[in-house]
Design a protein around this motif. Structure first.
Motif, PDB file in Angstrom:
ATOM      1  N   ARG A 120      -4.487   6.631   5.237  1.00  0.00           N
ATOM      2  CA  ARG A 120      -4.571   7.388   3.984  1.00  0.00           C
ATOM      3  C   ARG A 120      -3.329   7.102   3.139  1.00  0.00           C
ATOM      4  NH1 ARG A 120      -6.995  13.324   5.066  1.00  0.00           N
ATOM      5  NH2 ARG A 120      -7.291  13.050   2.817  1.00  0.00           N
ATOM      6  N   TRP A 121      -3.170   5.851   2.754  1.00  0.00           N
ATOM      7  CA  TRP A 121      -1.919   5.416   2.125  1.00  0.00           C
ATOM      8  C   TRP A 121      -1.718   5.996   0.727  1.00  0.00           C
ATOM      9  CZ3 TRP A 121       0.563   4.350   6.067  1.00  0.00           C
ATOM     10  CH2 TRP A 121       0.046   3.560   7.105  1.00  0.00           C
ATOM     11  N   GLN A 122      -2.797   6.120  -0.046  1.00  0.00           N
ATOM     12  CA  GLN A 122      -2.633   6.683  -1.389  1.00  0.00           C
ATOM     13  C   GLN A 122      -2.184   8.136  -1.309  1.00  0.00           C
ATOM     14  OE1 GLN A 122      -3.009   4.908  -4.497  1.00  0.00           O
ATOM     15  NE2 GLN A 122      -1.762   6.705  -4.957  1.00  0.00           N
ATOM     16  N   GLU A 123      -2.819   8.907  -0.438  1.00  0.00           N
ATOM     17  CA  GLU A 123      -2.428  10.308  -0.272  1.00  0.00           C
ATOM     18  C   GLU A 123      -0.991  10.414   0.235  1.00  0.00           C
ATOM     19  OE1 GLU A 123      -5.166   8.936   0.803  1.00  0.00           O
ATOM     20  OE2 GLU A 123      -6.914  10.205   0.383  1.00  0.00           O
ATOM     21  N   LEU A 124      -0.635   9.551   1.201  1.00  0.00           N
ATOM     22  CA  LEU A 124       0.717   9.588   1.749  1.00  0.00           C
ATOM     23  C   LEU A 124       1.749   9.141   0.719  1.00  0.00           C
ATOM     24  CD1 LEU A 124       0.029   8.197   5.331  1.00  0.00           C
ATOM     25  CD2 LEU A 124       0.826  10.503   4.758  1.00  0.00           C
ATOM     26  N   ASP A 125       1.411   8.155  -0.090  1.00  0.00           N
ATOM     27  CA  ASP A 125       2.357   7.705  -1.110  1.00  0.00           C
ATOM     28  C   ASP A 125       2.613   8.818  -2.127  1.00  0.00           C
ATOM     29  OD1 ASP A 125       3.882   5.293  -1.998  1.00  0.00           O
ATOM     30  OD2 ASP A 125       2.797   5.703  -3.858  1.00  0.00           O
ATOM     31  N   ASN A 126       1.554   9.457  -2.594  1.00  0.00           N
ATOM     32  CA  ASN A 126       1.723  10.551  -3.548  1.00  0.00           C
ATOM     33  C   ASN A 126       2.486  11.717  -2.939  1.00  0.00           C
ATOM     34  OD1 ASN A 126       0.387   9.232  -5.623  1.00  0.00           O
ATOM     35  ND2 ASN A 126      -1.610  10.092  -5.102  1.00  0.00           N
ATOM     36  N   ALA A 127       2.308  11.942  -1.646  1.00  0.00           N
ATOM     37  CA  ALA A 127       2.955  13.075  -0.990  1.00  0.00           C
ATOM     38  C   ALA A 127       4.417  12.822  -0.651  1.00  0.00           C
ATOM     39  CB  ALA A 127       2.195  13.442   0.286  1.00  0.00           C
ATOM     40  N   ASN A 138       0.804  -1.221   0.000  1.00  0.00           N
ATOM     41  CA  ASN A 138       0.000   0.000   0.000  1.00  0.00           C
ATOM     42  C   ASN A 138       0.838   1.273   0.000  1.00  0.00           C
ATOM     43  OD1 ASN A 138      -2.497  -1.360   0.102  1.00  0.00           O
ATOM     44  ND2 ASN A 138      -2.237  -1.689   2.310  1.00  0.00           N
ATOM     45  N   LEU A 139       2.140   1.105   0.183  1.00  0.00           N
ATOM     46  CA  LEU A 139       3.045   2.246   0.299  1.00  0.00           C
ATOM     47  C   LEU A 139       4.372   1.867  -0.351  1.00  0.00           C
ATOM     48  CD1 LEU A 139       2.848   5.087   1.671  1.00  0.00           C
ATOM     49  CD2 LEU A 139       3.968   4.065   3.668  1.00  0.00           C
ATOM     50  N   GLY A 194       0.487  10.953 -10.081  1.00  0.00           N
ATOM     51  CA  GLY A 194       1.095  10.198  -8.995  1.00  0.00           C
ATOM     52  C   GLY A 194       2.322   9.396  -9.377  1.00  0.00           C
ATOM     53  N   ARG A 195       2.719   8.513  -8.473  1.00  0.00           N
ATOM     54  CA  ARG A 195       3.926   7.702  -8.685  1.00  0.00           C
ATOM     55  C   ARG A 195       3.783   6.799  -9.897  1.00  0.00           C
ATOM     56  NH1 ARG A 195       4.874   2.578  -6.767  1.00  0.00           N
ATOM     57  NH2 ARG A 195       3.185   2.775  -5.259  1.00  0.00           N
ATOM     58  N   THR A 196       2.631   6.111 -10.026  1.00  0.00           N
ATOM     59  CA  THR A 196       2.449   5.237 -11.185  1.00  0.00           C
ATOM     60  C   THR A 196       2.410   6.045 -12.477  1.00  0.00           C
ATOM     61  OG1 THR A 196       0.038   5.305 -10.897  1.00  0.00           O
ATOM     62  CG2 THR A 196       1.231   3.494  -9.841  1.00  0.00           C
ATOM     63  N   GLY A 228       4.536  16.265   3.502  1.00  0.00           N
ATOM     64  CA  GLY A 228       5.068  15.503   2.392  1.00  0.00           C
ATOM     65  C   GLY A 228       6.236  16.180   1.701  1.00  0.00           C
ATOM     66  N   THR A 229       7.038  15.374   1.018  1.00  0.00           N
ATOM     67  CA  THR A 229       8.223  15.855   0.308  1.00  0.00           C
ATOM     68  C   THR A 229       7.957  16.119  -1.162  1.00  0.00           C
ATOM     69  OG1 THR A 229       8.854  13.554  -0.136  1.00  0.00           O
ATOM     70  CG2 THR A 229       9.776  14.587   1.842  1.00  0.00           C
ATOM     71  N   ASN A 230       6.877  15.555  -1.696  1.00  0.00           N
ATOM     72  CA  ASN A 230       6.590  15.666  -3.120  1.00  0.00           C
ATOM     73  C   ASN A 230       5.437  16.619  -3.401  1.00  0.00           C
ATOM     74  OD1 ASN A 230       7.104  14.769  -5.861  1.00  0.00           O
ATOM     75  ND2 ASN A 230       5.162  13.665  -5.765  1.00  0.00           N
ATOM     76  N   VAL A 231       5.106  17.447  -2.424  1.00  0.00           N
ATOM     77  CA  VAL A 231       3.994  18.379  -2.511  1.00  0.00           C
ATOM     78  C   VAL A 231       4.436  19.727  -1.959  1.00  0.00           C
ATOM     79  CG1 VAL A 231       2.099  16.706  -2.452  1.00  0.00           C
ATOM     80  CG2 VAL A 231       3.175  17.449  -0.316  1.00  0.00           C
ATOM     81  N   LEU A 232       3.580  20.729  -2.143  1.00  0.00           N
ATOM     82  CA  LEU A 232       3.861  22.061  -1.622  1.00  0.00           C
ATOM     83  C   LEU A 232       3.178  22.237  -0.272  1.00  0.00           C
ATOM     84  CD1 LEU A 232       5.519  24.353  -3.040  1.00  0.00           C
ATOM     85  CD2 LEU A 232       4.831  22.487  -4.537  1.00  0.00           C
ATOM     86  N   ASN A 233       3.971  22.576   0.733  1.00  0.00           N
ATOM     87  CA  ASN A 233       3.482  22.906   2.069  1.00  0.00           C
ATOM     88  C   ASN A 233       4.512  23.829   2.707  1.00  0.00           C
ATOM     89  OD1 ASN A 233       5.574  21.098   3.172  1.00  0.00           O
ATOM     90  ND2 ASN A 233       4.216  19.439   2.472  1.00  0.00           N
TER      91      ASN A 233
END
Length: 618
Positions: free
Chosen positions: A54-61, A21-22, A488-490, A81-86
């Motif tokens: 929230r594995w999908q959100e966390l994986d994308n983030a 899932n991750l 996303g990753r995929t 997350g490292t792959n998003v803006l915050n």
């Protein structure tokens, strides 16, 4: 209790990874945020997401670290997350820029940066975060407290003599996105080797805490200085100075598409003397949701986004619709097809707008006696080749070997000589005349297009008439664009897989035409499919771009991953000879021939994509 909560979260992450899932890369980054001190302020939200599964959100983030592309760092917003803006990734970006400038100038030298932002969600918070971080790094910060356009930021870097600039914007991206656009002291977006140097500093910063100066303290001490009206006035004056015609008899419906453009495009048109500028009321107010834009994506490249403005133009009898994107660095236009504004309207492509403005600027400069052989225009490898024909017929230079991204046009202006620069553009609706900025400027483009319409109106002609004259003189050039979106990753894996297939197993025919040459700007080689001859070297530029030449004059297509969005783009080009034509029916037939060739090419490209990425999500 905190340690126990962390242990439990780490265990949950391990189970999610084992169950598929991750991803491992996301799990690795999540563990850092759970255990290392720089990320402690974000830990409560991270634990909550883990507990909720929230594995999908966390994986994308977390699956990657958001990189700099053609426009800097841009992507979805998410609190962690490292792959998003915050706030954390924005702070890392700002401190990385600060550390890079400091490494070049020295910690004892005066260092300064100007910061602006659009009207998107979190843009104000992100801009202030950058200001606090840069002040904490010893910089003098010039901050626009209210929303401003991206070209104004480029202008401000030069006007204020800063070492760099930051624009918080995601341009025309969906409401979910934001971005960190990084500028050098030239006023242009950062380019190699500075971009990789900044990235290295950002990566180093990600390992440690980032000091900040409180906003109130910075303002009181003078390390954070609020700027506005003086820079605004200077910018508008610089835009109006790019005028090439005195014609002003045009009625315009202008829409900022819920962005910041009225302060740039609207003000420039009014300051230049266009008295009939009707700002579309339904899209006038800044709105991060782009509520009244069809599809809620304020992209002037998409014809349907101009429909509300066109309806207003029909109702009021206007001559022209101009739309700017949310950060006002690009425009779209629409025009009546016939003599009446109440009838049908059409939008123009970015290449058509660019060719029209290039021809108009050349023509007006020739009339004024100010055109010299050392003048030159600039476009990219995926912009219309028609511009070269326009330049050659005028006896001026043409620089059209650039990668996608206006930063390369800005760099070429500085290399080739700003004093001789006449006009530049890229197919994605970005245009520039003048050297007041080193980025595309919707205000300049709006002014020039309004002057084109007014000038032709005074002569009893239309823009579509003018475009047909260009086609008769230079040939009918047609272009098409295919966007394939993979989230996303995929999605990233699909984009990479498709680019690899295009390199290793390219199509042999497209649109019934043989592929005669493949230019690979990633491997720096040019290949002839089916030939036993070794590849020939291909010089700069260097980038993930492939150009396929087909067995018909002026016919080719290009493929490249977007640097700012999760998509791969295909650019299609075709040309039909028109020098033998004697009437309008002949030109209509030439246009149909070009369109049919492009349609056949697009069909084959779609089939090729489906064969290589069968589970696409578009």
């Amino acid at each position: 209790m905190s340690t126990t909560a962390n242990d439990d979260s780490v265990a949950r992450v391990a189970r999610a990874t084992a169950e598929g899932n991750l991803s491992e890369s996301a799990a690795r980054n999540i563990r850092r945020w759970l255990t290392e001190s720089p990320f402690a302020p974000h830990r409560d939200r991270l634990r909550a997401d883990i507990e909720q599964g929230r594995w999908q959100e966390l994986d994308n983030a977390f699956f990657a670290v958001l990189e700099f592309g053609t426009g800097g760092r841009r992507g979805r917003m998410y609190p962690i997350g490292t792959n998003v803006l915050n706030e954390r990734t924005i702070a890392e970006s700002a401190r990385g820029l600060a550390d890079y400038v400091t490494s070049r100038k020295g910690s004892d030298a005066e260092r300064s940066c100007v910061i602006a932002r659009d009207a998107r969600r979190n843009s104000k918070e992100f801009a202030e975060c950058c200001a606090r971080v840069l002040a904490g790094a010893g910089f003098t910060v010039y901050l626009f407290p209210e929303p401003r356009s991206t070209p104004l930021l480029s202008f401000a870097v030069r006007h204020l003599g800063c070492d760099g600039g930051i624009m918080i914007t995601a341009s025309h991206n969906p409401p979910s996105d934001n971005g960190f656009k990084c500028y050098a002291g030239t006023g242009g977006q950062v380019i190699p080797p500075d971009d990789s140097g900044i990235i290295a500093c950002v990566e180093a910063v990600s390992e440690r805490e980032i000091p900040e100066v409180a906003m109130e303290q910075g303002i009181q001490e003078g390390t954070i200085r609020l700027v506005g009206e003086e820079v605004d006035r200077a910018f508008i004056a610089a835009v109006v100075a790019q005028s090439v015609s005195d014609a002003r008899n045009a009625s315009i419906v202008y829409t900022p598409m819920h962005g910041v453009g009225e302060s740039a495009c609207g003000e420039a048109l009014r300051a230049a003397g266009f008295a009939k500028v009707n700002v579309l009321e339904s899209q006038r107010q800044p709105d991060p949701d782009f509520s009244n834009v069809p599809g809620h994506v304020a992209n002037p490249e998409v014809p349907r986004t101009l429909e509300p403005a066109i309806e207003e133009a029909r109702r009021t009898g206007a001559d022209l619709v101009i739309a700017s994107d949310p950060d006002a660095d690009r425009i779209g236009v629409a025009l009546p097809v016939g003599p009446s504004s109440a009838g049908a309207w059409t939008t123009l492509t970015g290449n058509q707008i660019g060719a029209l403005l290039a021809a108009f600027v050349v023509e007006q400069c020739q009339k004024a006696g100010g055109l010299r052989p050392d003048h030159y225009m600039v476009t990219t490898l995926v912009s219309t080749p028609m511009t070269r024909s326009i330049a050659e017929s005028a006896g001026i230079g043409m620089e059209d070997d650039l990668l996608v991204g206006f930063k390369w046009i800005g760099q070429r202006i500085d290399r080739a000589g700003p004093g001789n620069f006449l006009f530049g553009f890229e197919e994605s609706h970005g245009y520039l005349r003048g050297t007041h900025v080193r980025d595309k400027d919707a205000a300049v483009a709006a002014l020039l297009f309004a002057e084109l319409v007014a000038s032709l109106k005074d002569r009893g002609r239309t823009v579509l008439d003018y475009l047909d004259e260009l086609y008769r003189k230079h040939g009918h050039y047609g272009e098409a664009l295919i966007n394939k979106v993979y989230e996303g990753r995929t999605g990233l894996e699909k984009i990479r897989s498709l680019m690899a297939a295009l390199r290793e197993d390219p199509p042999q025919q497209i649109g019934g035409l043989a592929v005669t040459q493949v230019d690979d700007y990633g491997r720096h080689e040019s290949r002839r499919p089916g030939s036993s001859a070794p590849p020939t070297p291909l010089p700069e530029p260097s980038g993930d771009l492939l150009i396929f030449t087909l067995d018909a004059p002026g016919t080719r297509f290009a493929a490249r991953p977007s640097g700012t969005e999760p998509k791969i783009k295909f650019y299609l080009f075709a040309r039909t000879e028109t020098s033998h034509l004697t009437d309008g029916a002949g030109l209509d037939a030439a246009k149909a021939e070009t369109a049919q060739r492009l349609e056949r090419m697009a069909e084959d490209i779609h089939r090729y994509i489906a064969s290589k990425v069968p589970e696409e999500t578009a």
